[in-house]
Design a protein around this motif. Sequence first.
Motif, PDB file in Angstrom:
ATOM      1  N   SER A  84       0.829  -1.219   0.000  1.00 21.88           N
ATOM      2  CA  SER A  84       0.000   0.000   0.000  1.00 21.88           C
ATOM      3  C   SER A  84       0.861   1.266   0.000  1.00 21.88           C
ATOM      4  O   SER A  84       0.588   2.241   0.705  1.00 21.88           O
ATOM      5  CB  SER A  84      -0.946   0.007   1.208  1.00 21.88           C
ATOM      6  OG  SER A  84      -1.799  -1.117   1.181  1.00 21.88           O
ATOM      7  N   GLY A  85       1.941   1.211  -0.773  1.00 23.89           N
ATOM      8  CA  GLY A  85       2.807   2.377  -0.904  1.00 23.89           C
ATOM      9  C   GLY A  85       3.833   2.539   0.193  1.00 23.89           C
ATOM     10  O   GLY A  85       4.684   3.444   0.114  1.00 23.89           O
ATOM     11  N   LYS A  86       3.806   1.707   1.210  1.00 25.28           N
ATOM     12  CA  LYS A  86       4.766   1.809   2.318  1.00 25.28           C
ATOM     13  C   LYS A  86       5.883   0.777   2.149  1.00 25.28           C
ATOM     14  O   LYS A  86       5.610  -0.387   1.877  1.00 25.28           O
ATOM     15  CB  LYS A  86       4.063   1.586   3.653  1.00 25.28           C
ATOM     16  CG  LYS A  86       3.047   2.665   4.010  1.00 25.28           C
ATOM     17  CD  LYS A  86       2.440   2.400   5.385  1.00 25.28           C
ATOM     18  CE  LYS A  86       1.461   3.504   5.767  1.00 25.28           C
ATOM     19  NZ  LYS A  86       0.859   3.264   7.117  1.00 25.28           N
ATOM     20  N   ILE A  87       7.110   1.208   2.320  1.00 23.02           N
ATOM     21  CA  ILE A  87       8.254   0.310   2.215  1.00 23.02           C
ATOM     22  C   ILE A  87       8.348  -0.527   3.485  1.00 23.02           C
ATOM     23  O   ILE A  87       8.431   0.005   4.595  1.00 23.02           O
ATOM     24  CB  ILE A  87       9.557   1.097   2.000  1.00 23.02           C
ATOM     25  CG1 ILE A  87       9.520   1.802   0.630  1.00 23.02           C
ATOM     26  CG2 ILE A  87      10.767   0.171   2.075  1.00 23.02           C
ATOM     27  CD1 ILE A  87      10.722   2.686   0.364  1.00 23.02           C
ATOM     28  N   THR A  88       8.319  -1.834   3.312  1.00 20.86           N
ATOM     29  CA  THR A  88       8.376  -2.747   4.454  1.00 20.86           C
ATOM     30  C   THR A  88       9.752  -3.368   4.649  1.00 20.86           C
ATOM     31  O   THR A  88      10.096  -3.797   5.749  1.00 20.86           O
ATOM     32  CB  THR A  88       7.373  -3.894   4.270  1.00 20.86           C
ATOM     33  OG1 THR A  88       7.817  -4.736   3.189  1.00 20.86           O
ATOM     34  CG2 THR A  88       5.975  -3.367   3.939  1.00 20.86           C
ATOM     35  N   CYS A  89      10.541  -3.440   3.561  1.00 21.83           N
ATOM     36  CA  CYS A  89      11.782  -4.207   3.584  1.00 21.83           C
ATOM     37  C   CYS A  89      12.725  -3.701   2.506  1.00 21.83           C
ATOM     38  O   CYS A  89      12.281  -3.220   1.456  1.00 21.83           O
ATOM     39  CB  CYS A  89      11.453  -5.685   3.359  1.00 21.83           C
ATOM     40  SG  CYS A  89      12.855  -6.823   3.413  1.00 21.83           S
ATOM     41  N   ILE A  90      14.028  -3.796   2.751  1.00 19.80           N
ATOM     42  CA  ILE A  90      15.031  -3.467   1.744  1.00 19.80           C
ATOM     43  C   ILE A  90      15.972  -4.656   1.563  1.00 19.80           C
ATOM     44  O   ILE A  90      16.175  -5.457   2.472  1.00 19.80           O
ATOM     45  CB  ILE A  90      15.863  -2.223   2.117  1.00 19.80           C
ATOM     46  CG1 ILE A  90      16.606  -2.434   3.452  1.00 19.80           C
ATOM     47  CG2 ILE A  90      14.994  -0.982   2.156  1.00 19.80           C
ATOM     48  CD1 ILE A  90      17.614  -1.335   3.781  1.00 19.80           C
ATOM     49  N   ALA A  91      16.565  -4.765   0.377  1.00 24.08           N
ATOM     50  CA  ALA A  91      17.598  -5.758   0.092  1.00 24.08           C
ATOM     51  C   ALA A  91      18.628  -5.087  -0.801  1.00 24.08           C
ATOM     52  O   ALA A  91      18.288  -4.567  -1.868  1.00 24.08           O
ATOM     53  CB  ALA A  91      17.021  -6.987  -0.598  1.00 24.08           C
ATOM     54  N   ALA A  92      19.884  -5.086  -0.347  1.00 17.49           N
ATOM     55  CA  ALA A  92      20.962  -4.444  -1.107  1.00 17.49           C
ATOM     56  C   ALA A  92      21.977  -5.484  -1.558  1.00 17.49           C
ATOM     57  O   ALA A  92      22.196  -6.502  -0.896  1.00 17.49           O
ATOM     58  CB  ALA A  92      21.645  -3.386  -0.247  1.00 17.49           C
ATOM     59  N   PHE A  93      22.594  -5.225  -2.701  1.00 23.16           N
ATOM     60  CA  PHE A  93      23.642  -6.101  -3.240  1.00 23.16           C
ATOM     61  C   PHE A  93      24.778  -5.203  -3.711  1.00 23.16           C
ATOM     62  O   PHE A  93      24.648  -4.430  -4.638  1.00 23.16           O
ATOM     63  CB  PHE A  93      23.105  -6.978  -4.374  1.00 23.16           C
ATOM     64  CG  PHE A  93      22.182  -6.274  -5.334  1.00 23.16           C
ATOM     65  CD1 PHE A  93      22.650  -5.760  -6.533  1.00 23.16           C
ATOM     66  CD2 PHE A  93      20.837  -6.113  -5.028  1.00 23.16           C
ATOM     67  CE1 PHE A  93      21.796  -5.100  -7.421  1.00 23.16           C
ATOM     68  CE2 PHE A  93      19.975  -5.458  -5.901  1.00 23.16           C
ATOM     69  CZ  PHE A  93      20.458  -4.948  -7.099  1.00 23.16           C
ATOM     70  N   THR A  94      25.913  -5.284  -3.025  1.00 23.53           N
ATOM     71  CA  THR A  94      26.952  -4.272  -3.218  1.00 23.53           C
ATOM     72  C   THR A  94      28.314  -4.814  -3.628  1.00 23.53           C
ATOM     73  O   THR A  94      29.243  -4.031  -3.800  1.00 23.53           O
ATOM     74  CB  THR A  94      27.132  -3.447  -1.932  1.00 23.53           C
ATOM     75  OG1 THR A  94      27.428  -4.332  -0.848  1.00 23.53           O
ATOM     76  CG2 THR A  94      25.873  -2.667  -1.595  1.00 23.53           C
ATOM     77  N   ARG A  95      28.493  -6.090  -3.752  1.00 21.25           N
ATOM     78  CA  ARG A  95      29.765  -6.644  -4.241  1.00 21.25           C
ATOM     79  C   ARG A  95      29.435  -7.526  -5.439  1.00 21.25           C
ATOM     80  O   ARG A  95      29.077  -8.694  -5.290  1.00 21.25           O
ATOM     81  CB  ARG A  95      30.476  -7.444  -3.136  1.00 21.25           C
ATOM     82  CG  ARG A  95      30.940  -6.583  -1.977  1.00 21.25           C
ATOM     83  CD  ARG A  95      31.938  -7.315  -1.090  1.00 21.25           C
ATOM     84  NE  ARG A  95      31.351  -8.485  -0.466  1.00 21.25           N
ATOM     85  CZ  ARG A  95      30.713  -8.470   0.712  1.00 21.25           C
ATOM     86  NH1 ARG A  95      30.553  -7.332   1.356  1.00 21.25           N
ATOM     87  NH2 ARG A  95      30.233  -9.580   1.225  1.00 21.25           N
ATOM     88  N   ASN A  96      29.588  -6.960  -6.619  1.00 22.54           N
ATOM     89  CA  ASN A  96      29.075  -7.612  -7.813  1.00 22.54           C
ATOM     90  C   ASN A  96      30.095  -7.617  -8.948  1.00 22.54           C
ATOM     91  O   ASN A  96      30.817  -6.646  -9.157  1.00 22.54           O
ATOM     92  CB  ASN A  96      27.811  -6.891  -8.286  1.00 22.54           C
ATOM     93  CG  ASN A  96      26.824  -6.638  -7.151  1.00 22.54           C
ATOM     94  OD1 ASN A  96      26.341  -7.570  -6.524  1.00 22.54           O
ATOM     95  ND2 ASN A  96      26.549  -5.378  -6.871  1.00 22.54           N
ATOM     96  N   THR A  97      30.132  -8.739  -9.666  1.00 21.07           N
ATOM     97  CA  THR A  97      30.905  -8.847 -10.896  1.00 21.07           C
ATOM     98  C   THR A  97      29.958  -9.330 -11.992  1.00 21.07           C
ATOM     99  O   THR A  97      28.765  -9.527 -11.755  1.00 21.07           O
ATOM    100  CB  THR A  97      32.066  -9.841 -10.752  1.00 21.07           C
ATOM    101  OG1 THR A  97      31.531 -11.164 -10.545  1.00 21.07           O
ATOM    102  CG2 THR A  97      32.973  -9.477  -9.578  1.00 21.07           C
ATOM    103  N   ALA A  98      30.492  -9.538 -13.185  1.00 27.17           N
ATOM    104  CA  ALA A  98      29.651 -10.014 -14.281  1.00 27.17           C
ATOM    105  C   ALA A  98      29.108 -11.413 -13.999  1.00 27.17           C
ATOM    106  O   ALA A  98      28.036 -11.776 -14.483  1.00 27.17           O
ATOM    107  CB  ALA A  98      30.453 -10.019 -15.582  1.00 27.17           C
ATOM    108  N   ASP A  99      29.828 -12.206 -13.199  1.00 28.79           N
ATOM    109  CA  ASP A  99      29.436 -13.590 -12.948  1.00 28.79           C
ATOM    110  C   ASP A  99      28.713 -13.801 -11.624  1.00 28.79           C
ATOM    111  O   ASP A  99      27.922 -14.729 -11.485  1.00 28.79           O
ATOM    112  CB  ASP A  99      30.676 -14.491 -12.962  1.00 28.79           C
ATOM    113  CG  ASP A  99      31.365 -14.493 -14.314  1.00 28.79           C
ATOM    114  OD1 ASP A  99      30.681 -14.738 -15.317  1.00 28.79           O
ATOM    115  OD2 ASP A  99      32.579 -14.252 -14.347  1.00 28.79           O
ATOM    116  N   THR A 100      29.016 -12.954 -10.632  1.00 28.27           N
ATOM    117  CA  THR A 100      28.527 -13.183  -9.277  1.00 28.27           C
ATOM    118  C   THR A 100      28.016 -11.887  -8.671  1.00 28.27           C
ATOM    119  O   THR A 100      28.601 -10.826  -8.878  1.00 28.27           O
ATOM    120  CB  THR A 100      29.659 -13.735  -8.380  1.00 28.27           C
ATOM    121  OG1 THR A 100      30.206 -14.904  -8.997  1.00 28.27           O
ATOM    122  CG2 THR A 100      29.152 -14.088  -6.991  1.00 28.27           C
TER     123      THR A 100
END
Length: 333
Positions: free
Chosen positions: A230-246
Amino acid sequence: MPSTLEISILSYTHARLLPDFVFSTLEANRIDANVILPLLRKSSDSERSNLPISSNQLWLCCISYDSSTTGTVDMVLSCTENELGKYPIFIVPTRPRSLWTRNSLEVRLRKLAEALFKSVPRERVYSVFAPDIIVSLFSQQWSELAGVGIINEPYYAARLLSCTAVVPQPSTLPPFGTCRLADTADTKTVAKLCRRFSEESEPFVLGREGASKEARLLISKEQVWVHCVSGKITCIAAFTRNTADTATITKVYTHRSWRRQGCAKRLVREVTEHLLGTGRSEIVLYVAHSNGSAAKVYESVGFVEPDGAVAIGHSVEWTEVGFDRDFVELGHW
């Protein structure tokens, strides 16, 4: 006659100068090397393109030589930082655990500790994150060299998990909310959840300014997704160490008011499917031994201990050990 083994530590402050065989060894061990390889690749690419990047970077490569080889990479240590601050010391072994003895590890880790001690002030080394046996031995070596005590309780103790395919979602799971990439309008709420995440990750607690900076950076790099109801953010998920494969999921946090309603499970599933859909072979993450509820979420999506962990040498159990905070300067990761 038996070959004579020689162990050398190669030191680099510029990523582009690391030998190709070090890069290829880390690539071959990219699940375990997720704490080092993404920044190493980014730094190398930036240096080659003359783009601005922090000058406070150090990689130490432990190489074994004998009469029959040109050199085998045993492990790599990184002492690096990003826009948010200094990382812990990361140590990644690149040979199967079954090949190591305690003595062979101690010899190599002593050389790494000595090389690090010559390269950085002791206040820079606020913690070390590595597989259990390595972090235990190295922290003792460093404590003796630097004259700084070890904090008894680890900052973090976790399992390394990976996912190569998402488990099909049960048809009985009803739709609930939506998942999407965060945008600039979400900055304030994302910052609030980043701050609350840090408050549960002592001693790396962010103030409002630090949390806002992190949220702006994650959003600008398109590295954070949100689950909304209903427009409210309940959860976040971040991904900050990334390569083309992983890709590496590094932060999942659900607002206290929305826990136990499946928000994190839905978001992690969507993010993992998205990342695998970009051509990556696997998604990795760490889950704390003390966080059984998070482990259930990740396992329900499809995260498992890497296939053949014992046979091919993956280091499943990882620990972060800290040093006396009267003598060090905390960083952030």
